[in-house]
Design an enzyme around this catalytic site. Structure first.
Site, PDB file in Angstrom:
ATOM      1  N   LYS A 181      48.141  42.026  25.897  1.00 41.46           N
ATOM      2  CA  LYS A 181      49.278  41.117  25.769  1.00 41.46           C
ATOM      3  C   LYS A 181      48.968  39.869  26.595  1.00 41.46           C
ATOM      4  O   LYS A 181      49.092  39.863  27.820  1.00 41.46           O
ATOM      5  CB  LYS A 181      50.560  41.811  26.268  1.00 41.46           C
ATOM      6  CG  LYS A 181      51.855  41.074  25.877  1.00 41.46           C
ATOM      7  CD  LYS A 181      52.099  39.909  26.782  1.00 41.46           C
ATOM      8  CE  LYS A 181      53.380  39.180  26.463  1.00 41.46           C
ATOM      9  NZ  LYS A 181      53.455  37.878  27.177  1.00 41.46           N
ATOM     10  N   GLU A 256      47.120  43.080  40.163  1.00 42.65           N
ATOM     11  CA  GLU A 256      46.538  41.974  40.936  1.00 42.65           C
ATOM     12  C   GLU A 256      47.578  40.877  40.963  1.00 42.65           C
ATOM     13  O   GLU A 256      47.868  40.267  39.941  1.00 42.65           O
ATOM     14  CB  GLU A 256      45.226  41.509  40.299  1.00 42.65           C
ATOM     15  CG  GLU A 256      44.379  40.644  41.233  1.00 42.65           C
ATOM     16  CD  GLU A 256      44.672  39.163  41.108  1.00 42.65           C
ATOM     17  OE1 GLU A 256      45.439  38.642  41.962  1.00 42.65           O
ATOM     18  OE2 GLU A 256      44.155  38.538  40.176  1.00 42.65           O
ATOM     19  N   CYS A 289      44.996  32.244  41.985  1.00 43.35           N
ATOM     20  CA  CYS A 289      45.635  33.207  42.883  1.00 43.35           C
ATOM     21  C   CYS A 289      44.921  33.302  44.226  1.00 43.35           C
ATOM     22  O   CYS A 289      45.543  33.550  45.255  1.00 43.35           O
ATOM     23  CB  CYS A 289      45.706  34.579  42.224  1.00 43.35           C
ATOM     24  SG  CYS A 289      44.101  35.264  41.740  1.00 43.35           S
ATOM     25  N   GLU A 384      54.267  31.770  47.367  1.00 49.84           N
ATOM     26  CA  GLU A 384      53.207  31.235  46.523  1.00 49.84           C
ATOM     27  C   GLU A 384      53.744  30.111  45.643  1.00 49.84           C
ATOM     28  O   GLU A 384      54.676  30.310  44.858  1.00 49.84           O
ATOM     29  CB  GLU A 384      52.618  32.341  45.647  1.00 49.84           C
ATOM     30  CG  GLU A 384      51.426  31.887  44.819  1.00 49.84           C
ATOM     31  CD  GLU A 384      50.825  33.013  44.003  1.00 49.84           C
ATOM     32  OE1 GLU A 384      49.584  33.139  43.988  1.00 49.84           O
ATOM     33  OE2 GLU A 384      51.600  33.781  43.388  1.00 49.84           O
TER      34      GLU A 384
END
Length: 487
Positions: A181, A256, A289, A384
């Site tokens: 996906k 992750e 990331c 973040e």
């Protein structure tokens, strides 16, 4: 759907799902736009619960045959997929740049070659995957990696094909079947991957691609009783929803997640190197990331470091990512741009100072930004941003440096810049991070474990660690005697 295809820079992309070896349409579509200029790229099949369930059913049906396929044959098919990626490398590069706005030169020279490498690496690792037999009181122990079953792989938009194939390649090598996906903001290269895999001879149903919104099809995929593994790369809130969905069936997860990684610069560091590494954190418009977005600089060199940083950052060229001279492209989506600017404006209102940037540019471009005068407990330091926004804090000694570095809920990566090997050893031993770079950044080898600590993730990817996740490990213990004579 009015048409099942779109054309991107001369490349034809099928906008339907790929399920059971066939293209499948949906009643509805969603619009895919380019971050470069906001232009509509195409109308993409909008998956429903029916298509998601059909993809899992196709993966389940294909699993026994693929799991029974000898290792050498699975490896051969993976190498054939890599061949197909290399053959269509330019097409993949231009489509992905149009779709997610990352630099075309990076896609050509690094990202797409790495996609092919992902398949070759796990194909080769499969053939050497082994554990030496060992004895227990004369009994022989034999460890094996058995294919686990259908896997749901949910992948992000910032490096769509490379991050997808970090998961797809080991899952296929392990003998699992896959429902992929892709992120709805960058779905196109996943569709091309389906074509490449089919042309390489991957049996129908072994790889399925379902497009759409996670809010509409995610729960079907992550709670399905026939799914044996779920791997996700993305945000912590989404991971929490996936984990809750998977919990009822105890489906194993690999996650992750986000990062707020520190980049520590000590006074004995090569400052030019430190500045180069710091400015490198703007790569992919900060949508990485692993990026070391928190610059922690020893106070005795902070002024000089900042002066050199400002000078180097001023030379960065931001613009069309298809231009070879461009250093920074756009952010992926208007919603992401709003999020980035919201973080910055709230930080400025709270007393931060923008030494570099701090504002939007035309279109979906955000100026590379460096904020100082930020508190450790402030939102801009703790959360973040996922954009071209760095903060700078100073420290007096190693203890304070480590305290600041470890002072968030994340633990994905860290970078240490120092001229003292003993200091590097001391500091890295104390950092909470899945990966630590010393005097370098973003050096990645698929043999190494990759993942995060704390809320940066669960599990590790790479080498045998990937097979440990995508397989059911079995230990077979055989007695030294007791065989019947069948002679």
């Amino acid at each position: 759907m009015s048409t099942p295809f779109t054309t991107v820079a001369g490349v034809t992309v099928d906008t339907r799902h790929w399920i059971g070896g066939e293209r499948v349409a949906s009643a509805g579509t969603f619009t895919d736009t380019s971050p470069i200029d906001g232009a509509v790229i195409g109308e993409i099949a909008r998956g429903t619960e029916a298509e998601a369930a059909a993809a899992v059913a196709a993966a389940k049906a294909a699993f026994p045959g693929w799991a029974a396929t000898p290792r050498a044959e699975r490896a051969r098919v993976l190498h054939a997929i890599a061949d197909g990626v290399e053959k269509r490398l330019e097409e993949l590069a231009v489509v992905e740049t149009t779709d997610n706005g990352a630099l075309l030169r990076s896609h050509r020279r690094g990202v797409m070659p790495r996609v092919a490498h992902n398949f070759r690496f796990f194909a080769d690792w499969l053939l050497r995957l082994d554990h030496e037999d060992f004895e227990t009181r004369g009994h022989t122990n034999h460890v094996s990696w058995d294919p686990a079953g259908p896997c749901v792989l949910i992948t992000p938009w910032n490096a769509p094909l490379m991050l997808a194939t970090w998961k797809v390649a080991p899952a296929l090598a392990a003998g699992d079947t896959v429902v992929l996906k892709p992120a709805e903001w960058s779905p196109l290269t996943a569709s091309l991957l389906a074509d490449i895999a089919a042309e390489a001879g991957l049996p129908a149903g072994v790889l399925n691609v379902v497009q759409g919104y996670g809010s509409e099809i995610g729960d079907v995929l992550t709670s399905h009783p026939d799914v044996r593994r779920i791997s996700f790369t993305g945000s912590v809130p989404t991971a929490q929803r996936i984990a809750a969905s998977a919990a009822a069936r105890l489906t194993p997860l690999s996650l992750e997640l986000g990062g707020k990684s520190p980049l520590l610069v000590f006074a004995d560091a090569d400052l030019d190197l430190a500045v180069d590494l710091a400015v490198e954190q703007y790569d992919n418009a900060g949508q990485v990331c692993l990026a070391g977005t928190r610059l922690l600089v020893e106070e005795t060199v902070a002024a000089e470091f900042t002066r050199r940083f400002v000078d180097k950052a001023a030379r960065l060229r931001q613009g069309d990512p298809r231009d070879e001279a461009t250093d920074i492209g756009p952010t992926i989506h208007p919603r992401q741009l709003e999020k980035i600017d919201g973080f910055v404006q709230r930080a400025l209102a709270a007393g931060a100072r923008a030494v570099v940037g701090g504002h939007r540019r035309d279109g979906q471009y955000y100026a590379p930004t460096l904020l100082t005068d930020v508190a450790q407990d402030s939102e801009i330091v703790q959360e973040e941003v996922f954009g071209p926004v760095l903060t700078l804090q100073t420290f007096a000694d190693e203890d304070e440096a480590v305290r600041l570095a470890n002072g968030t809920r994340f633990g994905l990566a860290a970078t240490v810049v120092t001229g003292d090997p003993a200091r590097a050893e001391r500091v890295t031993a104390r950092l909470v991070a899945g990966t630590v770079w010393v005097n370098c950044f973003f050096v990645r080898d698929l043999q190494a474990p990759f993942g995060g600590s704390r809320q940066s993730g669960v599990g590790r990817e790479g080498g045998t660690w990937s097979f440990d996740f995508y397989c059911d490990l079995k230990n077979t213990v055989t007695a030294p005697k007791g065989w019947q004579d069948h002679g």
